[in-house]
Design an enzyme around this catalytic site. Structure first.
Site, PDB file in Angstrom:
ATOM      1  N   LYS A  47     -13.256  27.253  15.027  1.00 14.18           N
ATOM      2  CA  LYS A  47     -12.160  27.991  15.537  1.00 14.18           C
ATOM      3  C   LYS A  47     -11.836  27.781  16.794  1.00 14.18           C
ATOM      4  O   LYS A  47     -10.753  27.488  17.597  1.00 14.18           O
ATOM      5  CB  LYS A  47     -12.194  29.458  15.086  1.00 14.18           C
ATOM      6  CG  LYS A  47     -11.852  29.652  13.587  1.00 14.18           C
ATOM      7  CD  LYS A  47     -12.379  31.109  13.157  1.00 14.18           C
ATOM      8  CE  LYS A  47     -12.434  31.232  11.749  1.00 14.18           C
ATOM      9  NZ  LYS A  47     -12.660  32.501  11.013  1.00 14.18           N
TER      10      LYS A  47
ATOM     11  N   GLN B 169     -15.397  37.817  13.319  1.00 18.82           N
ATOM     12  CA  GLN B 169     -15.956  37.196  12.231  1.00 18.82           C
ATOM     13  C   GLN B 169     -16.622  37.922  11.144  1.00 18.82           C
ATOM     14  O   GLN B 169     -17.534  38.537  11.755  1.00 18.82           O
ATOM     15  CB  GLN B 169     -16.843  35.759  12.864  1.00 18.82           C
ATOM     16  CG  GLN B 169     -17.083  34.866  11.815  1.00 18.82           C
ATOM     17  CD  GLN B 169     -16.135  34.083  11.175  1.00 18.82           C
ATOM     18  OE1 GLN B 169     -15.386  33.673  11.804  1.00 18.82           O
ATOM     19  NE2 GLN B 169     -16.059  33.934   9.755  1.00 18.82           N
TER      20      GLN B 169
ATOM     21  N   ASP C 272      -5.898  37.810  12.159  1.00 21.16           N
ATOM     22  CA  ASP C 272      -6.611  37.491  10.379  1.00 21.16           C
ATOM     23  C   ASP C 272      -5.832  38.209   9.455  1.00 21.16           C
ATOM     24  O   ASP C 272      -5.840  38.029   8.439  1.00 21.16           O
ATOM     25  CB  ASP C 272      -8.115  38.073  10.556  1.00 21.16           C
ATOM     26  CG  ASP C 272      -9.013  36.997  10.343  1.00 21.16           C
ATOM     27  OD1 ASP C 272      -8.635  35.857  10.049  1.00 21.16           O
ATOM     28  OD2 ASP C 272     -10.013  37.172  10.491  1.00 21.16           O
TER      29      ASP C 272
END
Ligand code: NAP
Length: 299
Positions: A54, A98, A121
């Site tokens: 990422k 994450q 997200d």
């Protein structure tokens, strides 16, 4: 006839090039670039490799990128304080934590702490609600489902009036993609069925799917004879079925028997190289959108 292969690797390249051009334009016009913070707690190898990718992708697009790593034992309150700091930082447009987090941290509390306008997200309940409402309310689309919809759109698959069958009802794939495909609008407007472990006979539903989206995590679950000839098959399943002794890399298989299915389907995604590569591209797209919205709010 052999199916057309929908390559996530190729579509990703195109999307990333589009994002890069938009970032350059934003920089030239406003002197600003999208800002993304990636927060990693601990050293879980899979999480480390996802975060590394990422960060690398964000940097390659010209984003302002902060990689914020923390030890496994960071107190929950410290993590929440950092999120609060990034919520108030005008140069940060996207906050990515994450997952999974260590057991002493309440994941939902962390997700809820992120400003929904920086929740790239798309796990915050406000954004899940916006997705349900659809239209302009859905600022961001969750990354893997958004990648699936892009593949369907860019492969020229007709969706309006199509029978879509989604295998799986998880919060990150099955439920959101089913909702997105059922919305009124472009690349959607389909008749959607969701099947799961409570479904009496999967095959009956799969057989009538013009678009079959499989996200169960069970290798080879969908049998070739369940596929309607000419259907578009999107295989989200990413199952580690062994290890390549030469490369040391995991051998990945989808939820669909690709070799047999490609002789029946009209279009099909491979595993690997299908849905997988799309997810990060859509994360970058959400960060760009968050930055564009922030600029609109300022002006
Ligand atoms: P998940 O949370 O485990 O959900 C799986 C869903 O499939 C559940 O709803 C489950 O039904 C259903 N299911 C499982 N076995 C079934 C069976 N035998 N018959 C019918 N339904 C069945 O999984 P997920 O997070 O959605 O992920 C699914 C797959 O996609 C995994 O292989 C994952 O690695 C992959 N994935 C890939 C990406 C990517 O490529 N970027 C992203 C996310 C996920 P119940 O609800 O009844 O238990």
């Amino acid at each position: 006839m052999t199916a057309e292969i929908i390559s996530g690797t190729e579509i990703r390249k195109t999307i990333l090039a589009e994002i890069k051009a938009d970032v350059e334009e934003m920089k030239a016009k406003h002197g600003k670039v999208p800002g993304l913070v990636t927060m990693l707690v601990g050293k879980d190898p899979a999480s480390v490799s996802y975060v590394t990718l990422k960060v690398k992708t964000a940097l390659s697009l010209g984003f302002h990128e902060i990689q914020d790593d923390h030890p496994e034992d960071i107190p929950e309150s410290d993590l929440l304080a950092l999120i609060h700091k990034y919520n108030n930082d005008p140069d940060i447009h996207g906050i990515l934590v994450q997952l999974p987090l260590p057991g002493h941290i309440d994941e939902q509390k962390v997700i809820n702490a992120i400003n929904p306008d920086k929740d790239v997200d798309v796990f915050h309940p406000i954004n899940v609600g916006r997705l349900m409402i659809g239209g302009d309310d859905a600022r961001f689309l969750p990354c893997t489902p958004a990648g699936i919809q892009e593949m369907i759109a860019r492969s020229g698959t007709r969706t309006s009036g199509a029978e879509v069958v989604v295998v799986g009802r998880s919060n990150i794939v099955g439920k959101p993609i089913a909702m997105m495909m059922a919305q009124k609008g472009a690349y959607a407007n389909a008749t959607v069925t969701i099947v799961h472990t409570g479904t009496t006979d999967l095959s009956v539903h799969c057989k009538r799917a013009d678009i079959l989206i499989v996200a169960a995590g069970v290798p080879g679950l969908v049998k070739p004879e369940w596929i309607k000839p000419g259907a578009t098959v999107i295989d989200v399943g990413t199952n580690r079925v062994g290890m390549n002794k030469t490369t040391g890399k995991a051998i990945l298989k989808g939820d669909v028997d690709f070799d047999a299915a490609k002789e029946i389907a009209g279009k099909i995604t491979p595993v690997p190289g299908g849905v997988g590569p799309m997810t990060i591209a859509m994360l970058m797209k959400n960060t760009l959108k968050a930055a564009q919205y922030a600029l609109e709010d300022i002006r």
